[in-house]
Design an enzyme around this catalytic site. Structure first.
Site, PDB file in Angstrom:
ATOM      1  NE  ARG A  53      45.378  96.158  99.652  1.00  0.00           N
ATOM      2  CZ  ARG A  53      44.168  96.256 100.169  1.00  0.00           C
ATOM      3  NH1 ARG A  53      43.297  97.092  99.641  1.00  0.00           N
ATOM      4  NH2 ARG A  53      43.811  95.530 101.199  1.00  0.00           N
ATOM      5  CG  ASP A 156      31.908  96.637  96.039  1.00  0.00           C
ATOM      6  OD1 ASP A 156      31.717  96.060  97.134  1.00  0.00           O
ATOM      7  OD2 ASP A 156      32.943  97.306  95.801  1.00  0.00           O
TER       8      ASP A 156
HETATM    9  C1  LIG Z   1      34.770  94.722 103.697  1.00  0.00           C
HETATM   10  S1  LIG Z   1      33.757  94.668 102.279  1.00  0.00           S
HETATM   11  C2  LIG Z   1      32.172  94.310 102.990  1.00  0.00           C
HETATM   12  C3  LIG Z   1      31.416  93.254 102.226  1.00  0.00           C
HETATM   13  C4  LIG Z   1      30.104  92.800 102.851  1.00  0.00           C
HETATM   14  N1  LIG Z   1      29.164  93.890 102.962  1.00  0.00           N
HETATM   15  C5  LIG Z   1      30.319  92.171 104.207  1.00  0.00           C
HETATM   16  O1  LIG Z   1      29.960  92.761 105.228  1.00  0.00           O
HETATM   17  O2  LIG Z   1      30.884  91.071 104.255  1.00  0.00           O
HETATM   18  C6  LIG Z   1      33.607  96.406 101.889  1.00  0.00           C
HETATM   19  C7  LIG Z   1      33.216  96.656 100.443  1.00  0.00           C
HETATM   20  O3  LIG Z   1      32.841  98.030 100.302  1.00  0.00           O
HETATM   21  C8  LIG Z   1      33.242  98.459  99.024  1.00  0.00           C
HETATM   22  N2  LIG Z   1      33.296  99.932  99.001  1.00  0.00           N
HETATM   23  C9  LIG Z   1      34.193 100.764  99.565  1.00  0.00           C
HETATM   24  N3  LIG Z   1      33.892 102.051  99.302  1.00  0.00           N
HETATM   25  C10 LIG Z   1      32.774 102.032  98.546  1.00  0.00           C
HETATM   26  C11 LIG Z   1      31.975 103.041  97.937  1.00  0.00           C
HETATM   27  N4  LIG Z   1      32.252 104.345  98.072  1.00  0.00           N
HETATM   28  N5  LIG Z   1      30.899 102.654  97.229  1.00  0.00           N
HETATM   29  C12 LIG Z   1      30.575 101.344  97.082  1.00  0.00           C
HETATM   30  N6  LIG Z   1      31.303 100.340  97.629  1.00  0.00           N
HETATM   31  C13 LIG Z   1      32.386 100.681  98.356  1.00  0.00           C
HETATM   32  C14 LIG Z   1      34.582  97.774  98.800  1.00  0.00           C
HETATM   33  O4  LIG Z   1      34.915  97.703  97.431  1.00  0.00           O
HETATM   34  C15 LIG Z   1      34.337  96.408  99.437  1.00  0.00           C
HETATM   35  O5  LIG Z   1      33.969  95.453  98.500  1.00  0.00           O
END
Ligand SMILES: C[S@@+](CC[C@H](N)C(=O)[O-])C[C@H]1O[C@@H](n2cnc3c(N)ncnc32)[C@H](O)[C@@H]1O
Length: 286
Positions: A53, A156
């Site tokens: 990445r 996010d």
């Molecule tokens: C796999 S996605 C989940 C999306 C959605 N909630 C779902 O279940 O389909 C995880 C998301 O968490 C976000 N994320 C990771 N660490 C985070 C943090 N410390 N604060 C806010 N968002 C975070 C990532 O950027 C990503 O967009």
């Protein structure tokens, strides 16, 4: 604490076929940085993923090593590159009606029990590109209409996914997950430059707002919510991080409010404040 002193930016770099290897010590720098900044734990198994990445940023800057890129991204004068680094190292998979049972629960159990006239404030707390928030918006529009007061906040830490969420242009294939009657009422088919895209009707977009927020940083005055969706993000956090986050989530939920986590996640041995309603659905007592 990140200690980058002992890593030489020149030594140990093998450059073969125009690709740069990431050394274990370099990987650890990025792993520790992500943990400190956003609480995401990158295990050594993620080394190739991190390398893959970030390689384009090394090329972008014509850098010879990952240590050079680490120094550039962590330089105090370069917050934009730090955000790009966070954007590249978060995993954002999501889709409409993901883990459908949660939406069935909202429609069949929660909404019928709502007091008439009660407003609803909902938080999609790791919203990624917005499909979770818009799934909820379609469901609420269908079940409550627009005369009732309901709003959805998506947050996010990744700035790129928030831009996509605000734009709300999705590939047409994502329509396969959306019930036909919702597609007809709440989605628009792109034309011209937007051919092959699907977007959300303005009536929904007015109810959904997206903001940057690091779950493991300060939240400002977010207030309390009736429903919180914290799905498929705790899998990236270790136990102490989950514990701290869940205590704050409990406070962010109104008494009697509901809390949803991913089906592969659990609160077992991490938090005992929330009361289990059904697998992956919890409640704060009234
Ligand atoms: C796999 S996605 C989940 C999306 C959605 N909630 C779902 O279940 O389909 C995880 C998301 O968490 C976000 N994320 C990771 N660490 C985070 C943090 N410390 N604060 C806010 N968002 C975070 C990532 O950027 C990503 O967009």
């Amino acid at each position: 604490m990140i200690n980058s002193e002992n890593i030489s930016s020149a030594a140990g770099i093998s450059e073969t076929n125009n690709t740069v290897d990431i050394r274990d010590r370099e990987f650890r720098l990025f792993s520790e940085l992500m943990y400190e900044r956003i609480g995401v734990y990158l295990s050594p198994a993620k080394k190739d993923l991190v390398r893959g990445r970030l390689l384009k940023r090394l090329r972008h800057y014509h850098l010879a090593s990952f240590k050079d890129y680490f120094d550039l991204a962590t330089c105090k004068d370069n917050p934009q590159e730090m955000q790009i680094l966070v954007d590249l190292l978060t995993t954002n998979e999501t889709y409409f009606f993901r883990e459908e049972k949660h939406f069935d629960f909202v429609r069949d159990t929660l909404i019928p029990a709502l007091d008439a006239g009660k407003s609803l404030r909902i938080w999609s707390a790791a919203s990624s590109t917005g499909e979770e928030a818009y799934t909820l918006a379609m469901l609420l529009a269908d079940q409550l209409g627009f005369a009732r007061q309901w709003t959805i906040l998506g947050t996010d830490v990744n700035s790129q996914v928030l831009e996509c969420a605000r734009r709300a242009h999705y590939p047409m294939e994502s329509a396969q997950k959306i019930p036909k009657s919702y597609l007809q009422r709440y989605c628009l088919k792109g034309v011209g430059d937007y051919a092959g895209k699907l977007t959300m009707d303005d009536s929904l977009r007015k109810r959904v707002q997206f903001k940057p927020l690091n779950l493991n940083g300060p939240w400002g005055g977010l207030g309390q919510f009736d429903l919180i969706f914290l799905r498929n993000v705790m899998i990236y956090f270790d136990v102490p991080t989950k514990r701290r986050l869940l205590e704050r989530m409990y406070q962010a939920l109104k008494p009697g409010g509901y809390f949803f986590i991913g089906h592969s996640e659990s609160l077992h041995a991490v938090n005992d404040q929330f009361k289990l309603v059904q697998p992956s659905v919890y409640r704060r007592e009234c």
